[in-house]
Write an enzyme that holds these catalytic residues in place. Sequence first.
Site, PDB file in Angstrom:
ATOM      1  N   ASP A  23       4.587  -5.234 -10.955  1.00 26.30           N
ATOM      2  CA  ASP A  23       4.112  -5.932  -9.761  1.00 26.30           C
ATOM      3  C   ASP A  23       2.710  -6.478 -10.100  1.00 26.30           C
ATOM      4  OD1 ASP A  23       3.697  -6.602  -6.951  1.00 26.30           O
ATOM      5  OD2 ASP A  23       2.378  -4.849  -6.903  1.00 26.30           O
ATOM      6  N   ASP A  42      -0.109  -7.961  -7.350  1.00 25.84           N
ATOM      7  CA  ASP A  42      -1.188  -7.691  -6.393  1.00 25.84           C
ATOM      8  C   ASP A  42      -1.235  -6.223  -6.020  1.00 25.84           C
ATOM      9  OD1 ASP A  42      -2.228 -10.400  -5.979  1.00 25.84           O
ATOM     10  OD2 ASP A  42      -0.185 -10.790  -5.309  1.00 25.84           O
ATOM     11  N   GLU A  73      -6.167  -8.017  -3.208  1.00 21.09           N
ATOM     12  CA  GLU A  73      -5.976  -8.396  -1.798  1.00 21.09           C
ATOM     13  C   GLU A  73      -7.292  -8.548  -1.033  1.00 21.09           C
ATOM     14  OE1 GLU A  73      -3.276  -9.519  -0.951  1.00 21.09           O
ATOM     15  OE2 GLU A  73      -1.585  -8.412  -1.759  1.00 21.09           O
ATOM     16  N   GLY A  98       4.016 -12.254   0.683  1.00 21.70           N
ATOM     17  CA  GLY A  98       4.004 -13.712   0.530  1.00 21.70           C
ATOM     18  C   GLY A  98       2.965 -14.333   1.443  1.00 21.70           C
ATOM     19  N   ARG A 113       2.787 -14.597   5.469  1.00 21.39           N
ATOM     20  CA  ARG A 113       1.703 -13.866   6.151  1.00 21.39           C
ATOM     21  C   ARG A 113       1.036 -14.748   7.191  1.00 21.39           C
ATOM     22  NH1 ARG A 113      -0.831 -11.356   1.666  1.00 21.39           N
ATOM     23  NH2 ARG A 113       1.045 -10.090   1.786  1.00 21.39           N
ATOM     24  N   LYS A 162      -5.238 -22.534  -0.518  1.00 25.05           N
ATOM     25  CA  LYS A 162      -5.629 -21.120  -0.651  1.00 25.05           C
ATOM     26  C   LYS A 162      -5.400 -20.639  -2.082  1.00 25.05           C
ATOM     27  CE  LYS A 162      -4.192 -16.803  -1.073  1.00 25.05           C
ATOM     28  NZ  LYS A 162      -3.094 -16.271  -1.893  1.00 25.05           N
ATOM     29  N   THR A 175       5.386 -11.391  -5.483  1.00 22.28           N
ATOM     30  CA  THR A 175       5.568 -12.391  -4.427  1.00 22.28           C
ATOM     31  C   THR A 175       4.454 -13.435  -4.458  1.00 22.28           C
ATOM     32  OG1 THR A 175       4.367 -11.072  -2.823  1.00 22.28           O
ATOM     33  CG2 THR A 175       6.721 -10.737  -2.924  1.00 22.28           C
ATOM     34  N   THR A 176       3.467 -13.239  -5.311  1.00 16.30           N
ATOM     35  CA  THR A 176       2.414 -14.256  -5.370  1.00 16.30           C
ATOM     36  C   THR A 176       2.862 -15.428  -6.241  1.00 16.30           C
ATOM     37  OG1 THR A 176       0.013 -14.535  -5.481  1.00 16.30           O
ATOM     38  CG2 THR A 176       1.061 -13.498  -7.381  1.00 16.30           C
TER      39      THR A 176
HETATM   40  C1  XBP Z   1       1.551  -9.155  -2.762  1.00 16.71           C
HETATM   41  C2  XBP Z   1       1.633 -10.090  -1.678  1.00 16.71           C
HETATM   42  C3  XBP Z   1       1.191 -11.486  -1.803  1.00 16.71           C
HETATM   43  C4  XBP Z   1      -0.297 -11.707  -1.941  1.00 16.71           C
HETATM   44  C5  XBP Z   1      -0.637 -13.152  -1.740  1.00 16.71           C
HETATM   45  O1  XBP Z   1       2.369  -9.543  -3.810  1.00 16.71           O
HETATM   46  O2  XBP Z   1       2.135  -9.720  -0.640  1.00 16.71           O
HETATM   47  O3  XBP Z   1       1.579 -12.113  -0.631  1.00 16.71           O
HETATM   48  O4  XBP Z   1      -0.954 -10.983  -0.923  1.00 16.71           O
HETATM   49  O5  XBP Z   1       0.220 -13.969  -2.430  1.00 16.71           O
HETATM   50  P1  XBP Z   1       2.849  -8.524  -5.002  1.00 16.71           P
HETATM   51  P2  XBP Z   1       0.359 -15.534  -2.168  1.00 16.71           P
HETATM   52  O6  XBP Z   1       2.286  -7.178  -4.725  1.00 16.71           O
HETATM   53  O7  XBP Z   1       4.345  -8.554  -4.950  1.00 16.71           O
HETATM   54  O8  XBP Z   1       2.343  -9.125  -6.272  1.00 16.71           O
HETATM   55  O9  XBP Z   1      -0.614 -15.969  -1.113  1.00 16.71           O
HETATM   56  O10 XBP Z   1       0.081 -16.183  -3.496  1.00 16.71           O
HETATM   57  O11 XBP Z   1       1.776 -15.735  -1.710  1.00 16.71           O
HETATM   58 MG    MG Z   2       1.778  -5.197  -4.835  1.00 14.34          MG
END
Ligand code: XBP
Ligand code: MG
Length: 263
Positions: free
Chosen positions: A13, A15, A22, A56, A60, A89, A127-128
């Site tokens: 993963d 983020d 975050e 995502g 969000r 963003k 999801t980023t």
């Molecule tokens: C975490 C998320 C993402 C990021 C922002 O993703 O929920 O939405 O907060 O991403 P992961 P974007 O832990 O699966 O990597 O704004 O680029 O969508």
């Molecule tokens: Mg994560």
Amino acid sequence: MPNIPSLQAVIFDVDGTLAETELAGHRVAFNRTFAEFGLDWNWTPELYGELLAVTGGKERVALYVKRYAPALPEQVNFNAWIARLHQRKSEIYSELVLARAIPLRPGIARLIRELKTNGIRLAVATTTTPSSLNSLIVANFGCEMGSLFEVIGAGDSVVNKKPAPDVYQWVMEQLDLPPEACLALEDSYPGLSAARTAGLPTLITVNGYTANDDFSGALSVISDLGEPDSPPRHIAGQPFAGTCIDLTQLRAWHQALLAEPLP
Ligand code: XBP
Ligand code: MG
């Protein structure tokens, strides 16, 4: 003796797992974008934690609009407007990480290098967006994401984002490996749900936003991967031996788990 495949790939993963992106990354980039778009929205650390329930960035923003009904600018197409906002963003987020504002979490660079040196295949399920991931990798490894990770499932690679298992299933299809030959590294409840539903043994490293998540079904839950001189804290699940999480430990967990699978 059951036919146990060896550990062949680790799926990361991004983020919260590779880096604490975050609070000081995505949240800040969203707030700067809102200001640029003439919106008086302010996502405080607390509010952002609540909004992390959905994965995502576009999703969000849509959740925030639905839940808090803030004043919206005149626009013809809501989804197209969110897409433009999210594009900007993502650019601001990249500027932030390329300024080296977001370091990797303990043990990430060490483990990735060790896995690569030892022929373990590396992949990402996030999801980023691909651009946000690439900026994080360029800033911290000095190379493009494609030279570290063989398969990258990111952003809109699949329609259904975590907690749906789709991104993990897509990555395993590309790797042409079954879940029993892989291990996932996650930090959150939606991430664990996605990985476990896809059948993957999953190691959790918690962070400030996810410390109280339900991690039932995880292989092990720890504070971070640790470094040789700075061991992680064990929280739940399988204990670890030694001073930090390395390939030997991942293989030991993997073999033990396959011999006696999680319920
Ligand atoms: C975490 C998320 C993402 C990021 C922002 O993703 O929920 O939405 O907060 O991403 P992961 P974007 O832990 O699966 O990597 O704004 O680029 O969508
Ligand atoms: Mg994560």
